[in-house]
Motif scaffolding. Structure first.
Motif, PDB file in Angstrom:
ATOM      1  N   GLU A  19       0.828  -0.960  -0.119  1.00 24.86           N
ATOM      2  CA  GLU A  19       0.031   0.027   0.021  1.00 24.86           C
ATOM      3  C   GLU A  19       0.729   1.255   0.035  1.00 24.86           C
ATOM      4  N   GLU A  20       1.959   1.377   0.730  1.00 30.68           N
ATOM      5  CA  GLU A  20       2.864   2.373   0.753  1.00 30.68           C
ATOM      6  C   GLU A  20       3.522   2.591  -0.759  1.00 30.68           C
ATOM      7  N   VAL A  21       3.861   1.421  -0.986  1.00 29.81           N
ATOM      8  CA  VAL A  21       4.585   1.687  -2.345  1.00 29.81           C
ATOM      9  C   VAL A  21       3.586   2.248  -3.434  1.00 29.81           C
ATOM     10  N   LEU A  22       2.542   1.928  -3.591  1.00 24.17           N
ATOM     11  CA  LEU A  22       1.420   2.240  -4.418  1.00 24.17           C
ATOM     12  C   LEU A  22       1.027   3.740  -4.072  1.00 24.17           C
ATOM     13  N   LEU A  23       0.923   4.109  -2.961  1.00 20.76           N
ATOM     14  CA  LEU A  23       0.525   5.547  -2.599  1.00 20.76           C
ATOM     15  C   LEU A  23       1.675   6.425  -2.803  1.00 20.76           C
ATOM     16  N   LYS A  24       2.935   6.006  -2.562  1.00 17.66           N
ATOM     17  CA  LYS A  24       4.130   7.001  -2.638  1.00 17.66           C
ATOM     18  C   LYS A  24       4.428   7.026  -4.280  1.00 17.66           C
ATOM     19  N   SER A  25       4.327   6.047  -4.932  1.00 12.44           N
ATOM     20  CA  SER A  25       4.610   5.830  -6.342  1.00 12.44           C
ATOM     21  C   SER A  25       3.508   6.890  -7.032  1.00 12.44           C
ATOM     22  N   SER A  26       2.254   6.826  -6.708  1.00 13.28           N
ATOM     23  CA  SER A  26       1.208   7.555  -7.015  1.00 13.28           C
ATOM     24  C   SER A  26       1.712   9.159  -7.268  1.00 13.28           C
ATOM     25  N   SER A  27       2.079   9.494  -6.080  1.00 19.38           N
ATOM     26  CA  SER A  27       2.526  10.969  -5.663  1.00 19.38           C
ATOM     27  C   SER A  27       3.507  11.207  -6.671  1.00 19.38           C
ATOM     28  N   ILE A  28       4.647  10.152  -6.811  1.00 16.95           N
ATOM     29  CA  ILE A  28       5.875  10.304  -7.610  1.00 16.95           C
ATOM     30  C   ILE A  28       5.610  10.554  -9.184  1.00 16.95           C
ATOM     31  N   ILE A  29       4.627   9.580  -9.569  1.00 13.94           N
ATOM     32  CA  ILE A  29       4.209   9.649 -11.051  1.00 13.94           C
ATOM     33  C   ILE A  29       3.617  10.925 -11.353  1.00 13.94           C
ATOM     34  N   THR A  30       2.634  11.355 -10.287  1.00 13.60           N
ATOM     35  CA  THR A  30       2.015  12.767 -10.612  1.00 13.60           C
ATOM     36  C   THR A  30       2.792  13.667 -10.750  1.00 13.60           C
ATOM     37  N   ILE A  31       3.916  13.913 -10.061  1.00  9.76           N
ATOM     38  CA  ILE A  31       4.841  14.974 -10.086  1.00  9.76           C
ATOM     39  C   ILE A  31       5.504  14.850 -11.486  1.00  9.76           C
ATOM     40  N   PHE A  32       6.043  13.508 -11.940  1.00 13.59           N
ATOM     41  CA  PHE A  32       6.727  13.515 -13.353  1.00 13.59           C
ATOM     42  C   PHE A  32       5.974  13.812 -14.293  1.00 13.59           C
ATOM     43  N   LYS A  33       4.565  13.349 -14.257  1.00 14.53           N
ATOM     44  CA  LYS A  33       3.620  13.575 -15.382  1.00 14.53           C
ATOM     45  C   LYS A  33       3.495  15.107 -15.793  1.00 14.53           C
ATOM     46  N   GLU A  34       3.555  15.881 -14.433  1.00 16.42           N
ATOM     47  CA  GLU A  34       3.326  17.263 -14.608  1.00 16.42           C
ATOM     48  C   GLU A  34       4.743  18.196 -15.079  1.00 16.42           C
ATOM     49  N   SER A  35       5.795  17.610 -15.404  1.00 12.72           N
ATOM     50  CA  SER A  35       7.013  17.922 -15.545  1.00 12.72           C
ATOM     51  C   SER A  35       6.987  18.467 -16.929  1.00 12.72           C
TER      52      SER A  35
END
Length: 190
Positions: A19-35
């Protein structure tokens, strides 16, 4: 020193629950896709995640759906080099390969010249804010990046993978950016 740091970081990363991996991954991917470098990239090389890395499988599928060309690394043990193979469908194109990582099936390999790439997402274990990294110990990426140092590079990492300083050698190639669940870090100065 690197072996000890690698081991400590791997232990901390593997202690994350799914669950932690998916939650943190989601935040990271969001920042990545906004770049901007993501938005402007048409040809992206990215690793397929394993061992509690930032989850890239969903991202790879999204990039394909968005019309980006996605390339994954293919390791060549004999020469210890990376080849770049285009993936068009995760389920159809990939199978478990070297190191237990998903790689292209032989009949689905689409090897292309890496100079087509706009962006390279680099895996690793431990990182510092200068962009230096401790990988898994094979040196595949350092050799690859030395030949393609004009392509933008970044790593998607959990905050716990960020350490004060990675011991580095002259042949180590730092990445340009790091993205954690908290921030985008520009590593190299212009």
């Amino acid at each position: 020193m690197k072996k000890q740091l690698r081991l400590e970081t791997l232990r901390a990363r593997e202690a994350l629950n799914s669950e932690e991996v998916l939650l943190k991954s989601s935040s990271i991917i969001t920042i990545f896709k906004e770049s901007n470098f993501y938005k402007e990239a048409k040809n992206i090389m990215i690793y397929v995640s394993f061992r509690n890395e930032v989850d890239t499988l969903g991202l790879i599928e999204e990039m394909i759906q968005e019309g980006k060309r996605v390339f994954i690394p293919l390791t060549v043990d004999k020469t210890r080099e990376l080849l770049v193979s285009e993936v068009q469908d995760i389920k159809e194109d990939l199978e478990i390969g070297n190191f237990g990582v998903l790689e292209p099936k032989k009949e689905k390999e689409r090897i292309l010249d890496p100079n087509i790439l706009d962006l390279i997402v680099v895996p690793g274990v431990s990182f510092d804010k200068r962009g230096y990294r401790i990988g898994y110990g094979g040196g595949y990426y350092d050799r690859f990046l030395a030949k393609h140092n004009d392509i933008t590079t970044l790593s998607l990492i959990f905050q716990l993978q960020l350490i004060d300083q990675v011991p580095n050698d002259t042949f180590d190639i730092p990445v340009d950016y790091l993205i954690t669940e908290k921030e985008l870090i520009k590593c190299k100065e212009d």
